[in-house]
Design an enzyme around this catalytic site. Structure first.
Site, PDB file in Angstrom:
ATOM      1  N   ASN A 166       5.151   5.176   2.352  1.00 27.11           N
ATOM      2  CA  ASN A 166       5.772   5.661   1.118  1.00 27.11           C
ATOM      3  C   ASN A 166       6.052   7.166   1.134  1.00 27.11           C
ATOM      4  O   ASN A 166       6.966   7.648   0.486  1.00 27.11           O
ATOM      5  CB  ASN A 166       4.889   5.309  -0.088  1.00 27.11           C
ATOM      6  CG  ASN A 166       3.423   5.559   0.150  1.00 27.11           C
ATOM      7  OD1 ASN A 166       2.880   5.148   1.179  1.00 27.11           O
ATOM      8  ND2 ASN A 166       2.766   6.225  -0.763  1.00 27.11           N
ATOM      9  N   GLN A 225       7.341  -0.653   0.493  1.00 23.19           N
ATOM     10  CA  GLN A 225       8.436   0.306   0.645  1.00 23.19           C
ATOM     11  C   GLN A 225       9.557  -0.231   1.528  1.00 23.19           C
ATOM     12  O   GLN A 225      10.665   0.319   1.538  1.00 23.19           O
ATOM     13  CB  GLN A 225       7.918   1.627   1.224  1.00 23.19           C
ATOM     14  CG  GLN A 225       7.004   2.381   0.284  1.00 23.19           C
ATOM     15  CD  GLN A 225       7.713   2.894  -0.966  1.00 23.19           C
ATOM     16  OE1 GLN A 225       8.937   3.009  -1.011  1.00 23.19           O
ATOM     17  NE2 GLN A 225       6.937   3.200  -1.994  1.00 23.19           N
ATOM     18  N   HIS A 229       9.248  -3.152  -8.582  1.00 24.09           N
ATOM     19  CA  HIS A 229       9.804  -1.910  -9.148  1.00 24.09           C
ATOM     20  C   HIS A 229      10.262  -0.914  -8.088  1.00 24.09           C
ATOM     21  O   HIS A 229      10.808   0.136  -8.424  1.00 24.09           O
ATOM     22  CB  HIS A 229       8.832  -1.272 -10.145  1.00 24.09           C
ATOM     23  CG  HIS A 229       7.619  -0.604  -9.561  1.00 24.09           C
ATOM     24  ND1 HIS A 229       7.578   0.747  -9.327  1.00 24.09           N
ATOM     25  CD2 HIS A 229       6.417  -1.094  -9.200  1.00 24.09           C
ATOM     26  CE1 HIS A 229       6.376   1.061  -8.846  1.00 24.09           C
ATOM     27  NE2 HIS A 229       5.660  -0.041  -8.762  1.00 24.09           N
ATOM     28  N   CYS A 243      -1.307  15.482  -6.435  1.00 23.66           N
ATOM     29  CA  CYS A 243      -1.198  16.671  -7.275  1.00 23.66           C
ATOM     30  C   CYS A 243      -0.468  16.382  -8.571  1.00 23.66           C
ATOM     31  O   CYS A 243      -0.723  17.002  -9.598  1.00 23.66           O
ATOM     32  CB  CYS A 243      -0.528  17.780  -6.483  1.00 23.66           C
ATOM     33  SG  CYS A 243       0.741  18.663  -7.301  1.00 23.66           S
TER      34      CYS A 243
HETATM   35  N1  PLP Z   1       1.870   0.048  -1.395  1.00 20.07           N
HETATM   36  C1  PLP Z   1       2.783   1.019  -1.255  1.00 20.07           C
HETATM   37  C2  PLP Z   1       3.209   1.427   0.117  1.00 20.07           C
HETATM   38  C3  PLP Z   1       3.315   1.657  -2.360  1.00 20.07           C
HETATM   39  O1  PLP Z   1       4.208   2.642  -2.205  1.00 20.07           O
HETATM   40  C4  PLP Z   1       2.885   1.241  -3.641  1.00 20.07           C
HETATM   41  C5  PLP Z   1       3.376   1.918  -4.860  1.00 20.07           C
HETATM   42  O2  PLP Z   1       3.601   3.108  -4.874  1.00 20.07           O
HETATM   43  C6  PLP Z   1       1.946   0.207  -3.741  1.00 20.07           C
HETATM   44  C7  PLP Z   1       1.456  -0.363  -2.595  1.00 20.07           C
HETATM   45  C8  PLP Z   1       1.436  -0.264  -5.070  1.00 20.07           C
HETATM   46  O3  PLP Z   1       2.436  -0.973  -5.750  1.00 20.07           O
HETATM   47  P1  PLP Z   1       2.288  -1.340  -7.302  1.00 20.07           P
HETATM   48  O4  PLP Z   1       2.840  -0.182  -8.046  1.00 20.07           O
HETATM   49  O5  PLP Z   1       3.106  -2.572  -7.491  1.00 20.07           O
HETATM   50  O6  PLP Z   1       0.851  -1.594  -7.560  1.00 20.07           O
END
Ligand code: PLP
Length: 516
Positions: free
Chosen positions: A166, A194, A216, A341
């Site tokens: 991410n 991602q 989302h 942060c």
């Molecule tokens: N895994 C990754 C790589 C993410 O970027 C995110 C969300 O930012 C999640 C898991 C968690 O997803 P959720 O917001 O559906 O709990």
């Protein structure tokens, strides 16, 4: 004259539309998804567990959505379970697999760059006795497969590795990971949150046992996730109760959200078709940023096949990300620091640190993540603002270093101390003396109470949230705004003498103005 007129119009159009460059955090809901969700909310309130027609129609919608999701990831519909979010999907797999194998087998091997929903669950499992090892990554965040081969052994029951990161967009070689796992009879969990909608996903070809997804991140609604469980791979539910999702995830289904996820997955091919355009925009951005700041460091891999098309992690030596983000926000541009942060903590990103960046470099790093509608104009505007900032043409909020914050300033009648810490932090630590506490989520409801003629000294736990709010106050006309760099955390450490003596004295809790 005409040219000036058009420039003015462009300026107006620009300011009517914020530049959102944080699509890895979340995406707006697409029109197609919204339409489908509206229809479901209007027409399909039935509880899918009941037997009559109204309920059966809801059940039908859920199965239709399951098909859309399974097609997007190349799975069989029977292998897809809807959850509340990818955090739940990751928790469910890790806890289920540990319960299945531990203590017969003791080890999970993961990467140090996983999302907190994996990292924190692994930390919890360690408290239960599970041995967790982290395979190192290189300076671009690529998993060192030779090291992985050494670490995985017959005592390993799971390898947990994300498909794409991410913060940096680095894509991991999941086929190679599963090959190593299978040699030792270990299962594989791939966090594909991602990756979905940005690169093609084929869970069968990758041969992973479990994969997590979240709507989302691909123009679907928040609060709905999915979990792929390969036919035959062991899985016990996290939530017990009803018999929903074939008994694997109890709880009345959120039908409109499930429909939204299905609708988002119907658009995956369209999203994937944008990849080439997005990559070329990213290239333009990198070139411009290198011209503006030749010593900037690109942390994301620069080879197309190794990085998500939309993601760029970049370090600007000497430019703190908190200040840069606050200034960009003031100009209507949203990017991310890629660290905690934004929540007010001063924790440098664990991902960047695992890649070898120092704490300081991590604090000088931002993540820019494009969406399918990001335009060349957005990039031009953003780079112009960054250039103006770096070259000193934009007025900064004042910054005060923790060591400089002394008794004279703390007790100066012309200084108004504004505490924008989240309530949790206030429970842990007493704040600056003479501070005025506000709820940072509704700063706009306190503006009338702030003195326009005084210096407003804003602080939070880590100095990130407060700088964003400082720029907001400047935008609202407060001329003399100062941010405490490093926040209360740093001040407590550097001026422990003053903290011991004055913390918590004469603090006022402000009441927000009522909203109609
Ligand atoms: N895994 C990754 C790589 C993410 O970027 C995110 C969300 O930012 C999640 C898991 C968690 O997803 P959720 O917001 O559906 O709990």
């Amino acid at each position: 004259m005409e040219i000036k007129y058009f420039a003015f119009l462009k300026h107006l159009i620009r300011f009517n539309r914020p530049v959102y460059l944080d699509h890895n955090a979340t995406t707006p809901v697409s029109n197609h998804v919204r339409r489908k969700m509206d229809q479901a909310l209007k027409n399909n309130f039935g509880n899918s567990s009941s037997l009559y027609g109204i309920a059966r129609r809801s059940a039908g919608l859920i199965e239709q959505s399951r098909e859309h999701v399974s097609q997007a990831i190349h799975a069989d519909p029977s292998e897809v379970i809807f959850t509340a979010c990818a955090t739940e999907s990751n928790n469910a797999v890790l806890k289920s697999v540990a319960a299945q194998f531990y203590p017969r087998k003791k080890k999970i091997v993961s990467t140090p760059t996983e999302h907190p929903s994996v990292m924190k669950t692994l930390a919890y499992l360690e408290t239960q006795g599970v041995l967790v090892e982290y395979c190192p990554v290189d300076d671009k965040g690529r998993l060192l497969l030779a090291e992985l081969e050494q670490q995985v052994d017959d005592d390993t029951f799971l390898i947990c590795c994300m498909a794409a990161n991410n913060e940096t967009g680095v894509i991991q070689d999941l086929k190679a990971v599963t090959k190593i796992a299978k040699q030792h009879g270990a299962l594989v969990l791939a966090d594909c949150v991602q990756a979905l909608g940005k690169i093609p996903i084929d869970v069968h070809a990758w041969d992973v046992d479990y994969a997590s997804f979240s709507a989302h991140k691909l123009y679907g609604p928040k609060g709905i996730g999915a979990l792929y469980v390969k036919q035959g791979s062991p899985f016990t539910p996290l939530l017990h109760g009803g018999h929903q999702e074939s008994g694997l995830r109890a709880g009345t289904e959120s039908i409109h959200n499930i429909v939204g996820f299905g609708a988002a997955c119907q658009e995956v091919d369209k999203l994937l078709a944008h990849a080439g355009r997005t990559r070329s925009l990213k290239q333009q951005l990198i070139q411009r940023l290198k011209q503006i700041k030749p010593d900037c460091v690109i942390n994301s891999p620069e080879t197309d096949s190794e990085c998500l098309p939309n993601t760029l992690s970049i370090t600007f030596p000497g430019v703190e990300n908190a200040g840069l983000m606050g200034m960009l926000d003031y100009r209507g541009i949203a990017v991310s620091a890629g660290s905690a942060c934004s929540t007010g903590e001063d924790t440098p990103s664990h991902v960047l640190k695992a890649m070898g960046l120092s704490d300081q470099a991590a604090r000088e790093t931002v993540r820019i993540s494009f969406g399918h509608d990001t335009s060349a104009q957005d990039i031009r505007y953003m780079t112009q603002v960054v250039q103006d900032y770096i070259e000193g043409r934009i007025s900064f909020v004042n910054m005060i270093a923790p060591a400089q914050l002394n008794e004279t300033i703390l007790f100066d009648k012309q200084t108004y101390i504004l505490d924008v810490r989240p309530p949790d932090d206030r429970k842990k630590y007493m704040g600056l003396p003479n501070a005025h506490e506000v709820n940072p989520l509704f700063v706009e409801r306190y503006l009338k109470q702030l003195p326009p003629d005084k210096q407003i000294l804003v602080y939070c736990p880590g100095g990130g949230l407060s700088v964003m709010i400082s720029y907001y106050l400047k935008a609202k006309g407060f001329k003399n705004v100062t941010n405490l760099r490093g926040g209360l955390d740093d001040w407590r450490k550097r001026r422990s003498d003053l903290y011991e003596k004055y913390a918590g004295q004469n603090v006022t809790l402000l009441e927000p103005d009522k909203v109609d």
